[in-house]
Each structure stands twice: as C-alpha cells, then as structure tokens.
Scaffold this active site. Structure first.
Site, PDB file in Angstrom:
ATOM      1  N   LYS A  54       0.838  -1.201   0.000  1.00  0.00           N
ATOM      2  CA  LYS A  54       0.000   0.000   0.000  1.00  0.00           C
ATOM      3  C   LYS A  54       0.881   1.264   0.000  1.00  0.00           C
ATOM      4  O   LYS A  54       2.097   1.175   0.223  1.00  0.00           O
ATOM      5  CB  LYS A  54      -0.922  -0.047   1.221  1.00  0.00           C
ATOM      6  CG  LYS A  54      -1.883  -1.253   1.193  1.00  0.00           C
ATOM      7  CD  LYS A  54      -2.768  -1.271   2.419  1.00  0.00           C
ATOM      8  CE  LYS A  54      -3.777  -2.412   2.341  1.00  0.00           C
ATOM      9  NZ  LYS A  54      -4.719  -2.383   3.487  1.00  0.00           N
ATOM     10  N   ASN A  93      -1.817  -0.141   7.243  1.00  0.00           N
ATOM     11  CA  ASN A  93      -1.243  -1.458   7.534  1.00  0.00           C
ATOM     12  C   ASN A  93      -0.362  -2.033   6.420  1.00  0.00           C
ATOM     13  O   ASN A  93      -0.191  -3.237   6.312  1.00  0.00           O
ATOM     14  CB  ASN A  93      -2.346  -2.432   7.959  1.00  0.00           C
ATOM     15  CG  ASN A  93      -3.358  -2.683   6.857  1.00  0.00           C
ATOM     16  OD1 ASN A  93      -3.301  -2.048   5.813  1.00  0.00           O
ATOM     17  ND2 ASN A  93      -4.256  -3.615   7.082  1.00  0.00           N
ATOM     18  N   HIS A 152      -1.636  -5.654   1.550  1.00  0.00           N
ATOM     19  CA  HIS A 152      -2.903  -6.359   1.376  1.00  0.00           C
ATOM     20  C   HIS A 152      -2.616  -7.732   0.798  1.00  0.00           C
ATOM     21  O   HIS A 152      -1.729  -7.869  -0.037  1.00  0.00           O
ATOM     22  CB  HIS A 152      -3.825  -5.588   0.421  1.00  0.00           C
ATOM     23  CG  HIS A 152      -4.991  -6.406  -0.058  1.00  0.00           C
ATOM     24  ND1 HIS A 152      -6.155  -6.502   0.663  1.00  0.00           N
ATOM     25  CD2 HIS A 152      -5.142  -7.192  -1.141  1.00  0.00           C
ATOM     26  CE1 HIS A 152      -6.991  -7.321   0.019  1.00  0.00           C
ATOM     27  NE2 HIS A 152      -6.399  -7.742  -1.084  1.00  0.00           N
ATOM     28  N   GLU A 187      -9.164 -10.578  -7.719  1.00  0.00           N
ATOM     29  CA  GLU A 187      -8.240  -9.450  -7.549  1.00  0.00           C
ATOM     30  C   GLU A 187      -7.152  -9.448  -8.623  1.00  0.00           C
ATOM     31  O   GLU A 187      -6.808  -8.396  -9.161  1.00  0.00           O
ATOM     32  CB  GLU A 187      -7.642  -9.475  -6.136  1.00  0.00           C
ATOM     33  CG  GLU A 187      -8.698  -9.179  -5.071  1.00  0.00           C
ATOM     34  CD  GLU A 187      -8.236  -9.388  -3.640  1.00  0.00           C
ATOM     35  OE1 GLU A 187      -9.049  -9.166  -2.729  1.00  0.00           O
ATOM     36  OE2 GLU A 187      -7.069  -9.795  -3.420  1.00  0.00           O
TER      37      GLU A 187
END
Ligand code: CMP
Length: 151
Positions: free
Chosen positions: A10, A113, A116, A127
């Site tokens: 991320k 965080n 993913h 995905e």
C-alpha cells in the site's frame, strides 16, 4: 495446492521504503513472483477492489489512503500461497499481528497497515483479474521451485 495470490504494498509501505523487505520475505519463503507493477489506481478501481467493504464506516478513509500514492501490485505463486501469504502479512488488527510478520514488524495502525493479501482463492482470482491483464502474468521455470513442488 499450487496457487496464486494477489499481494499489494500500500502507499505507506511504498513511501516507507518497504517494497524490498516485503518482496524479500515472499522470495525467501519460497514463493515465485509471477507479476509486479507500480500503479496509481483510480478511485473507481479501488472502490471495486474493496467493494465488499463499501458499507463500512471506514470505507471513504480507506479509499483516500489507498489513493495517497503509488501501490506495488504483485502476484505470488506457490504452495498454499493464499493462506501462507496472509500468514506472512500478519493479522489486520495490530493487536493480533505477531512480531516476525510484516505487519507485526512494521505497522501499528489498522488503517495504515502497509500491505494487502487475498483472503481466499476465489478472491485472489478476482483481484488478480482486476489488477492485471492476462499478458502481465509471467509463467517461468525455476529449478529451485521445481525442486520444492516436485514431491
Ligand atoms: P486489507 O487487508 O487491505 O483489507 C481491508 C482493509 O480495510 C484492511 O486491510 C485495512 O486497511 C482496512 N480496515 C479494516 N478495518 C479497519 C478499521 N476498523 N479502520 C480502518 N481501516 C480498516
């Protein structure tokens, strides 16, 4: 079984210089990289990725955070890649993410965080199809991986 999972670093992970360490954990554990790119996805793309969470109160913040910089999107392949990939990432809740995992070592906030990972084989397929074109996925031979999966 031999499977593929979608792993994304991320924006906070990219900005903190954690692309290398995160890739390293998957490589050294024995997974094979099948696709990788740096991408600044549109809000629409992210809303699709997180469509199951659209009713959550944190959804707008999640989309904003995920739009705050480039994301490193990857496909990793190998035995039980979905479940083991999640284990390498560590639990989403920082109180539960054990030291030694990526989140356990680098993150303290549930909303920031770092990474993913797909939570099921079905979602991994969805995905991967959302983030990559078919031609982006590379099939390649590795003597090391052949040896691991020979049995
Ligand atoms: P991820 O594994 O990408 O899947 C859903 C994401 O939603 C999760 O990581 C967190 O980044 C985010 N998330 C889950 N719960 C919360 C929460 N309570 N507050 C903010 N963000 C959350």
């Amino acid at each position: 079984s031999d499977e593929q999972t979608f792993i994304a670093i991320k924006p906070d992970g990219v900005q903190r210089g954690l692309i290398g360490p995160i890739i390293s954990r998957f490589e050294t554990r024995g997974y094979k990289l099948a696709a990788i790119k740096l991408i600044s996805p549109s809000k629409e793309h992210l809303e699709k990725h997180y469509e199951d969470l659209s009713s959550k109160p944190f959804f707008p913040g999640l989309i904003k955070y995920m739009s705050s910089g480039p994301i490193c999107a990857m496909v990793w392949e190998g035995r039980d890649a979905v479940k083991t990939g999640r284990a390498l990432l560590g639990a989403t809740n920082p109180l539960a993410s054990a030291p030694g995992t990526i989140r356990g070592d680098y993150a303290i906030d549930i909303g920031r965080n770092i990474c993913h990972g797909s939570d099921s084989i079905e979602n991994a397929k969805k995905e991967i199809a959302l983030w990559f074109k078919e031609g982006d996925i590379v099939e390649w031979k590795s003597a090391h991986h052949d040896w691991i999966y020979e049995k």
